[in-house]
Motif scaffolding. Structure first.
Motif, mmCIF file in Angstrom:
data_model
loop_
_atom_site.group_PDB
_atom_site.id
_atom_site.type_symbol
_atom_site.label_atom_id
_atom_site.label_comp_id
_atom_site.label_asym_id
_atom_site.label_seq_id
_atom_site.Cartn_x
_atom_site.Cartn_y
_atom_site.Cartn_z
ATOM 1 N N ASN A 1 5.833 -2.127 6.067
ATOM 2 C CA ASN A 1 4.464 -2.024 5.562
ATOM 3 C C ASN A 1 3.482 -1.959 6.715
ATOM 4 O OD1 ASN A 1 4.334 -2.111 2.590
ATOM 5 N ND2 ASN A 1 5.378 -4.086 2.819
ATOM 6 N N MET B 1 -0.504 -2.801 7.225
ATOM 7 C CA MET B 1 -1.611 -3.489 6.561
ATOM 8 C C MET B 1 -2.898 -3.217 7.327
ATOM 9 S SD MET B 1 0.425 -7.053 5.777
ATOM 10 C CE MET B 1 2.222 -6.968 5.635
ATOM 11 N N TRP C 1 -2.721 -12.540 4.810
ATOM 12 C CA TRP C 1 -2.020 -11.491 4.073
ATOM 13 C C TRP C 1 -0.836 -12.081 3.324
ATOM 14 C CZ3 TRP C 1 -4.219 -6.623 5.180
ATOM 15 C CH2 TRP C 1 -5.032 -6.580 6.332
ATOM 16 N N ALA D 1 1.974 -7.173 0.679
ATOM 17 C CA ALA D 1 1.227 -6.546 1.778
ATOM 18 C C ALA D 1 -0.270 -6.483 1.479
ATOM 19 C CB ALA D 1 1.774 -5.158 2.094
#
Length: 232
Positions: free
Chosen positions: A143, A145, A178, A183
């Motif tokens: 991921n 972010m 987070w 995510a």
């Protein structure tokens, strides 16, 4: 390099490392068996992993290797078997301590100010222009972010591994929290004007508070709301 025991500050262990240079102790492996140290000399940077024998109060070099680019950040896995380094050339490098020649390069881009392993060792969080979550075994980016507008300079996992805290370069969005599973950004915290460029972030041992060190020699602390600490 001098090591102090937290339970007995007067008990000191002095280590003479080779090569010589500016010594930066990076951190202990969570299982307590290893200590990662980075030594920077004029011409090269060396990673040194020290094996710890607490009963005999001995620290012996188990592996050392020269890294190809100046590092901006480094971390050791909880079991002491892997090291990750972030570099000014925008490449993240994952090393096997047993055989550092078996290295995984992960191009991310941007100067990497912080890297961290999750408490279970399954994930790596790396910073640059954004926050990146990687599979520690393969180096695959899972991921990306996005949210910090002026880059990400520091990163840490919560003790349970469910959340990540990042420090950025603007006082208006200095710290973000987070959720690892989704995510998603859970929270943004601001610091007083001038406290930009947060260089170190950390969770408390119970995960209910966070700390951020940044500009003007300040340490910022927050107690987190229940909906953030219990987010799943």
């Amino acid at each position: 390099m001098t090591l102090l025991r937290a339970d007995s500050p007067d008990a000191k262990t002095r280590l003479q490392l080779q090569p010589t240079g500016l010594v930066s102790p990076v951190g202990f492996a969570a299982d307590g068996t290893s200590l990662l140290v980075v030594v920077r000399s004029e011409n090269e940077t060396t990673c040194i992993v020290l094996a710890i024998d607490e009963q005999r109060n001995r620290y012996e070099t188990s592996r050392s290797w020269v890294i190809p680019q100046r590092d901006e950040s480094a971390a050791i896995s909880p079991d002491g078997r892997h090291v990750v380094t972030g570099h000014e050339d925008g490449v993240l490098r994952i090393w096997r301590v047993e055989n550092p020649a078996q290295m995984t390069d992960v191009p991310i881009g941007g100067m990497q100010g912080g890297v961290a392993f999750s408490p279970d060792g399954k994930y790596i969080a790396a910073t640059g222009a954004n926050l990146y979550l990687l599979d520690a075994a393969s180096g695959k980016i899972l991921n990306t972010m996005r949210g910090h507008k002026m880059g990400v300079h520091s990163v840490a996992f919560s003790p349970d591994g469910r959340r990540i805290i990042t420090g950025g370069g603007s006082s208006h969005e200095s710290v973000k929290i987070w959720d690892v599973a989704t995510a998603q950004e859970l929270m943004t915290l601001s610091t007083p004007e001038g406290n930009y460029s947060i260089r170190h972030v950390e969770f408390s041992s119970d995960g209910t508070s966070i700390y951020a060190a940044g500009g003007r020699n300040t340490l910022n602390a927050w107690n987190l709301p229940r909906d953030v600490t219990s987010a799943r």
